[in-house]
Design an enzyme around this catalytic site. Structure first.
Site, short mmCIF file in Angstrom:
data_model
loop_
_atom_site.label_atom_id
_atom_site.label_comp_id
_atom_site.label_asym_id
_atom_site.label_seq_id
_atom_site.Cartn_x
_atom_site.Cartn_y
_atom_site.Cartn_z
CE LYS A 185 8.51 18.41 -42.16
NZ LYS A 185 8.08 17.13 -41.57
CB CYS A 245 8.02 9.04 -36.08
SG CYS A 245 7.44 8.06 -37.47
#
Ligand SMILES: [Zn+2]
Length: 338
Positions: free
Chosen positions: A85, A186
């Site tokens: 990322k 999440c």
């Protein structure tokens, strides 16, 4: 400030709270984004556009398709390549603003590297997805007198709070210890992209305020984007009996509370107990006869169904397909080596 800077940042220089002095402070600042997921990728994009002169992006993970719904900097090709990322973020950020310095770091923030990775920073933004990292940031920030901005988001609910040592309560003033019960994540409860953008936006506003030399807002904001409820309470000052900013105890910094292996959500285990540089090309050659392998200079992915191993150049690995630490450890020793 160059003429080009003037033009680029003119709309925020015109804003009274920032002005030319504030913009120069932003250009001179170094912000660190810890965790480049939904919160962090929004923070990084916003700070790059605002002209924070040096931006360090620290993340331990790689881009997946399930990220694209809310992680603003990434696209399909990042997920197809399985890019780390921080590397994918740096590519985008350099295209957004080539005049600032972007420093991507592929690593898990740990007590062992926190001193190096957060050194010489002006402010830290919390884009982490776990309490272990947040308490580590809090210990580092309080002990080094650095501001940081706490933020968290899950499902439709989120929270944001500035921490300025000596001026405001810190994380441990309010929550001396991380929650002991399992929290919704999440991965289990989902998360809305509009929520993460909103929380990250509050964090960035606070960060810019502080970097420009203004006082922190001293507000804790909680909100639910589904019900539309927004609540703010006044943030107390530093608490005399706080273990961190009052009593100056920093157990997270010393690594006393750290597990050698951690679950990192989404049916995966991170093995970070064997930090040493790995030659990924050599490992790729070794694993190729055993199953599909893809490697670049940052990471190697090896499939051995039902598991997917992603190995990073620093020796860390994420084993997907299990939440069993023993299974993950044994796959690591079998394929990567003890
Ligand atoms: Zn405190």
């Amino acid at each position: 400030m160059t003429d080009k800077d003037w033009e680029r940042y003119s709309r925020q220089i015109l804003f009274q709270g920032i002005g030319e002095t504030g913009q120069q402070r932003l250009l001179d600042a170094r912000a660190v984004v810890v965790g480049c997921g939904a919160l962090g990728s929004f923070q990084a994009g916003a700070l790059a556009r605002a002209g924070v002169g040096r931006l360090r992006i620290i993340d331990r993970d790689y881009v997946e398709f399930s990220n694209l719904q809310r992680q603003w900097l990434f696209d399909e090709s990042d997920a197809e390549q399985g890019l780390p990322k921080s590397i994918a973020a740096a590519n985008k950020l350099r295209a957004i603003n080539s005049s600032i310095r972007i420093e991507p770091v592929v690593a898990d923030l740990t007590p062992g590297n926190v001193g190096d990775l957060l050194a010489e920073s002006s402010l830290i933004l919390d884009g982490a997805d776990n309490f272990e990292t947040r308490y580590l940031i809090n210990d580092y920030a309080v002990s080094n007198d650095l501001p940081w901005i706490y933020g968290a988001a899950v499902a439709s609910y989120g929270i944001s709070m500035p921490v300025v040592p000596g001026k405001t309560a810190c994380l441990r003033c309010l929550y001396p210890d991380p929650p002991s019960a399992a929290q919704p994540t999440c991965e289990t409860a989902g998360v809305l992209g509009s929520l993460t953008a909103l929380i990250a936006s509050l964090q960035v506003s606070e960060a810019i305020r502080i970097l420009c030399g203004a006082e922190p807002s001293r507000k804790i904001t909680t909100l639910d984007v589904w019900t539309g409820e927004i609540r703010q309470i006044s943030q107390p000052g530093p608490q005399a009996l706080c273990p961190a900013c009052g009593l100056r105890e920093f157990p997270y910094l010393k690594g006393e509370k750290r597990a050698p292996v951690s679950l990192c959500g989404r049916n995966a285990v991170q093995i970070h107990e064997r930090a040493r540089p790995l030659d990924l090309q050599e490992l790729a050659i070794r694993l190729t006869p055993l199953g599909p392998v893809r490697a670049n200079e940052f990471a190697l992915r090896f499939e051995t169904p039902p598991y997917l191993l992603t190995v990073f150049a620093d020796g860390r690995a994420i084993v997907k397909g299990t939440t069993d630490i023993g299974v993950a450890r044994s796959l690591y020793s079998r394929y990567i080596g003890a």
